[in-house]
Design a protein around this motif. Structure first.
Motif, PDB file in Angstrom:
ATOM      1  N   PRO A 159       9.452  32.960 -23.096  1.00 54.86           N
ATOM      2  CA  PRO A 159      10.411  31.954 -23.559  1.00 54.86           C
ATOM      3  C   PRO A 159      11.790  32.563 -23.800  1.00 54.86           C
ATOM      4  O   PRO A 159      11.927  33.765 -23.984  1.00 54.86           O
ATOM      5  CB  PRO A 159       9.798  31.460 -24.868  1.00 54.86           C
ATOM      6  N   ILE A 160      12.803  31.689 -23.800  1.00 52.63           N
ATOM      7  CA  ILE A 160      14.186  32.109 -23.997  1.00 52.63           C
ATOM      8  C   ILE A 160      14.347  32.744 -25.376  1.00 52.63           C
ATOM      9  O   ILE A 160      13.727  32.325 -26.355  1.00 52.63           O
ATOM     10  CB  ILE A 160      15.117  30.887 -23.870  1.00 52.63           C
ATOM     11  N   ILE A 161      15.184  33.798 -25.446  1.00 49.66           N
ATOM     12  CA  ILE A 161      15.568  34.384 -26.727  1.00 49.66           C
ATOM     13  C   ILE A 161      16.990  33.943 -27.002  1.00 49.66           C
ATOM     14  O   ILE A 161      17.869  34.084 -26.154  1.00 49.66           O
ATOM     15  CB  ILE A 161      15.476  35.927 -26.694  1.00 49.66           C
ATOM     16  N   VAL A 162      17.231  33.379 -28.198  1.00 46.05           N
ATOM     17  CA  VAL A 162      18.540  32.797 -28.503  1.00 46.05           C
ATOM     18  C   VAL A 162      19.569  33.858 -28.848  1.00 46.05           C
ATOM     19  O   VAL A 162      20.735  33.743 -28.501  1.00 46.05           O
ATOM     20  CB  VAL A 162      18.416  31.778 -29.657  1.00 46.05           C
ATOM     21  N   SER A 163      19.161  34.937 -29.534  1.00 49.75           N
ATOM     22  CA  SER A 163      20.111  35.969 -29.937  1.00 49.75           C
ATOM     23  C   SER A 163      19.518  37.345 -29.690  1.00 49.75           C
ATOM     24  O   SER A 163      18.296  37.507 -29.623  1.00 49.75           O
ATOM     25  CB  SER A 163      20.493  35.817 -31.410  1.00 49.75           C
ATOM     26  N   VAL A 164      20.381  38.340 -29.553  1.00 49.54           N
ATOM     27  CA  VAL A 164      19.931  39.705 -29.302  1.00 49.54           C
ATOM     28  C   VAL A 164      19.186  40.231 -30.520  1.00 49.54           C
ATOM     29  O   VAL A 164      19.721  40.208 -31.630  1.00 49.54           O
ATOM     30  CB  VAL A 164      21.134  40.626 -28.996  1.00 49.54           C
ATOM     31  N   PRO A 165      17.930  40.690 -30.372  1.00 47.69           N
ATOM     32  CA  PRO A 165      17.181  41.221 -31.518  1.00 47.69           C
ATOM     33  C   PRO A 165      17.889  42.404 -32.149  1.00 47.69           C
ATOM     34  O   PRO A 165      18.505  43.219 -31.462  1.00 47.69           O
ATOM     35  CB  PRO A 165      15.839  41.637 -30.885  1.00 47.69           C
ATOM     36  N   LYS A 166      17.801  42.491 -33.478  1.00 46.86           N
ATOM     37  CA  LYS A 166      18.471  43.567 -34.189  1.00 46.86           C
ATOM     38  C   LYS A 166      17.747  44.899 -34.000  1.00 46.86           C
ATOM     39  O   LYS A 166      18.364  45.955 -33.972  1.00 46.86           O
ATOM     40  CB  LYS A 166      18.553  43.219 -35.687  1.00 46.86           C
ATOM     41  N   GLY A 167      16.419  44.856 -33.855  1.00 40.94           N
ATOM     42  CA  GLY A 167      15.647  46.083 -33.681  1.00 40.94           C
ATOM     43  C   GLY A 167      15.344  46.362 -32.220  1.00 40.94           C
ATOM     44  O   GLY A 167      16.036  45.908 -31.314  1.00 40.94           O
ATOM     45  N   SER A 168      14.295  47.128 -31.989  1.00 41.79           N
ATOM     46  CA  SER A 168      13.891  47.471 -30.624  1.00 41.79           C
ATOM     47  C   SER A 168      13.367  46.238 -29.896  1.00 41.79           C
ATOM     48  O   SER A 168      12.799  45.331 -30.507  1.00 41.79           O
ATOM     49  CB  SER A 168      12.818  48.570 -30.652  1.00 41.79           C
ATOM     50  N   TRP A 169      13.565  46.231 -28.579  1.00 41.67           N
ATOM     51  CA  TRP A 169      13.040  45.134 -27.766  1.00 41.67           C
ATOM     52  C   TRP A 169      12.462  45.711 -26.491  1.00 41.67           C
ATOM     53  O   TRP A 169      13.029  46.617 -25.867  1.00 41.67           O
ATOM     54  CB  TRP A 169      14.147  44.138 -27.421  1.00 41.67           C
ATOM     55  N   PHE A 170      11.296  45.182 -26.085  1.00 39.26           N
ATOM     56  CA  PHE A 170      10.617  45.638 -24.881  1.00 39.26           C
ATOM     57  C   PHE A 170      10.345  44.446 -23.973  1.00 39.26           C
ATOM     58  O   PHE A 170       9.982  43.360 -24.445  1.00 39.26           O
ATOM     59  CB  PHE A 170       9.294  46.337 -25.230  1.00 39.26           C
ATOM     60  N   CYS A 171      10.516  44.633 -22.681  1.00 38.98           N
ATOM     61  CA  CYS A 171      10.248  43.569 -21.725  1.00 38.98           C
ATOM     62  C   CYS A 171       8.746  43.297 -21.680  1.00 38.98           C
ATOM     63  O   CYS A 171       7.941  44.059 -22.216  1.00 38.98           O
ATOM     64  CB  CYS A 171      10.772  43.951 -20.339  1.00 38.98           C
ATOM     65  N   SER A 172       8.367  42.214 -21.014  1.00 38.05           N
ATOM     66  CA  SER A 172       6.960  41.807 -21.009  1.00 38.05           C
ATOM     67  C   SER A 172       6.057  42.866 -20.383  1.00 38.05           C
ATOM     68  O   SER A 172       4.920  43.068 -20.822  1.00 38.05           O
ATOM     69  CB  SER A 172       6.803  40.478 -20.250  1.00 38.05           C
ATOM     70  N   ARG A 173       6.548  43.572 -19.364  1.00 37.71           N
ATOM     71  CA  ARG A 173       5.732  44.606 -18.719  1.00 37.71           C
ATOM     72  C   ARG A 173       5.509  45.799 -19.650  1.00 37.71           C
ATOM     73  O   ARG A 173       4.401  46.329 -19.750  1.00 37.71           O
ATOM     74  CB  ARG A 173       6.390  45.059 -17.425  1.00 37.71           C
ATOM     75  N   CYS A 174       6.539  46.213 -20.352  1.00 39.89           N
ATOM     76  CA  CYS A 174       6.425  47.384 -21.227  1.00 39.89           C
ATOM     77  C   CYS A 174       5.718  47.068 -22.544  1.00 39.89           C
ATOM     78  O   CYS A 174       5.147  47.952 -23.181  1.00 39.89           O
ATOM     79  CB  CYS A 174       7.806  47.964 -21.526  1.00 39.89           C
TER      80      CYS A 174
END
Length: 339
Positions: A56-71
């Motif tokens: 699903p769409i993310i509305v704002s850039v996460p403040k912490g770490s972010w990983f794509c669905s594959r990772c």
């Protein structure tokens, strides 16, 4: 990133520093390097993804770490066990000799008859939701909500929470409101109290939480719902807006829009919340998006305190998904990439 509230959009903000990090990245979904300020880089593989290209769409850039669905090895959320005792404990349902006690249609008709014809013409009153009669189906409805809450790390709560170190209950004063709040009548306050009592007995609203690959968790009607029915109250932890300006959450709801900005309050449903957190918003930039709206979000003065209710603004058919407009009267909430 600045907080994007559901009833007030972000203030102007410079993305110059952030853009420099993404200017050479291309989105793995659409192949474009445009809109660098809305590009996410996976913290493991360094591949780029537009916020609005994710599902699903993310509305704002996460403040912490972010990983794509594959990772992240993202998997479908595990279903909550459909066991009555577990669900009773999860939602802290009152343990009575008959947990399946239901609100009869006769009682609803009696409440309706108590209203004079003259009063009905002056103002349309709010209606209580009508639980499904089948107790097994209600267990399935509650299990679907428990699944979503557990997957999001949220503890169930059906009321506003006042946590030490955040805004105290004494700060929630409707008298401080700048404008845009309605006064809940005595009769409608009684209807709201009735809905809360039904929930405490395990008579939940006729709603099912489902997982959609594009929208994430979303909510649909599990029976016909009449116009002006109270769907749920928007609840969570209450805090001052000034403490939440730099949060990365997109579900924060305006509770009090005070004349003095330092007294403004928001509801944060991240640690405590209910089904309201999973009801999605419309894309109010398109005619088709606006047609999907079947709920309205209304802030009320209830006995001197601020409360937020989601109310049906038209008849809703069984199986229809619930949507409301995240935009309040203050500014525009960014919904142009919503489904």
């Amino acid at each position: 990133m600045i907080l994007r509230r559901r009833t007030e959009a972000p203030n102007p903000h410079s993305f110059a520093e952030e853009v420099s990090d993404y200017e050479d990245a291309c989105c793995q979904k659409c192949g474009s390097g445009d809109f660098p300020a809305e590009m996410l880089l996976c913290d493991k593989c360094d591949k780029g993804f537009h916020l609005f290209c994710l599902t699903p769409i993310i509305v704002s850039v996460p403040k912490g770490s972010w990983f794509c669905s594959r990772c992240s090895n993202h998997k479908m959320p595990k279903s909550f066990p459909l066991v009555q005792t577990k669900i009773v404990d999860f939602f802290r349902i009152q343990r009575t000799p008959e947990l399946t006690q239901k609100l009869s249609h006769g009682n609803l008709r009696k409440r309706k008859r108590a209203t004079s014809l003259v009063m009905s013409k002056k103002r349309r009153r709010l209606l209580p939701f009508i639980p499904i009669d089948d107790p097994e189906r209600r267990l399935q409805q509650m299990a679907s909500l428990a699944t979503a809450l557990r997957a999001s790390g949220t503890q169930f709560s059906n009321e506003l929470n006042y946590v030490p170190g955040m805004a105290p209950r004494s700060a929630n004063r409707a008298a401080l409101e700048k404008g845009g709040m309605q006064l809940l009548s005595k009769e409608d306050a009684g209807t709201l109290s009735l809905c809360q009592s039904m929930m405490a007995r395990g008579e939940c609203p006729p709603l099912m939480v489902v997982y959609d690959p594009k929208e994430g968790f979303t909510v649909q009607a599990d029976r016909f719902i009449k116009d002006l029915t109270i769907i749920t109250e928007y609840v969570g932890d209450v805090d001052y807006l000034k403490n939440r300006e730099n949060d990365d959450g997109d579900s924060t709801m305006t509770l009090l829009h005070a004349t003095n900005p330092s007294q403004s309050l928001v509801v944060c449903p991240y640690k405590h919340g209910n089904i309201a957190r999973f009801i999605n918003g419309i894309n109010n930039h398109t005619a088709e998006g606006r047609k999907k709206q079947n709920l309205k979000c209304v802030r009320y003065n209830v006995n001197g305190e601020c409360r937020v209710l989601l109310i049906a603004n038209r008849d809703i058919a069984k199986g229809e998904r619930l949507y409301y407009d995240y935009n309040g009267y203050e500014h525009e909430y960014p919904t142009e990439h919503f489904v």
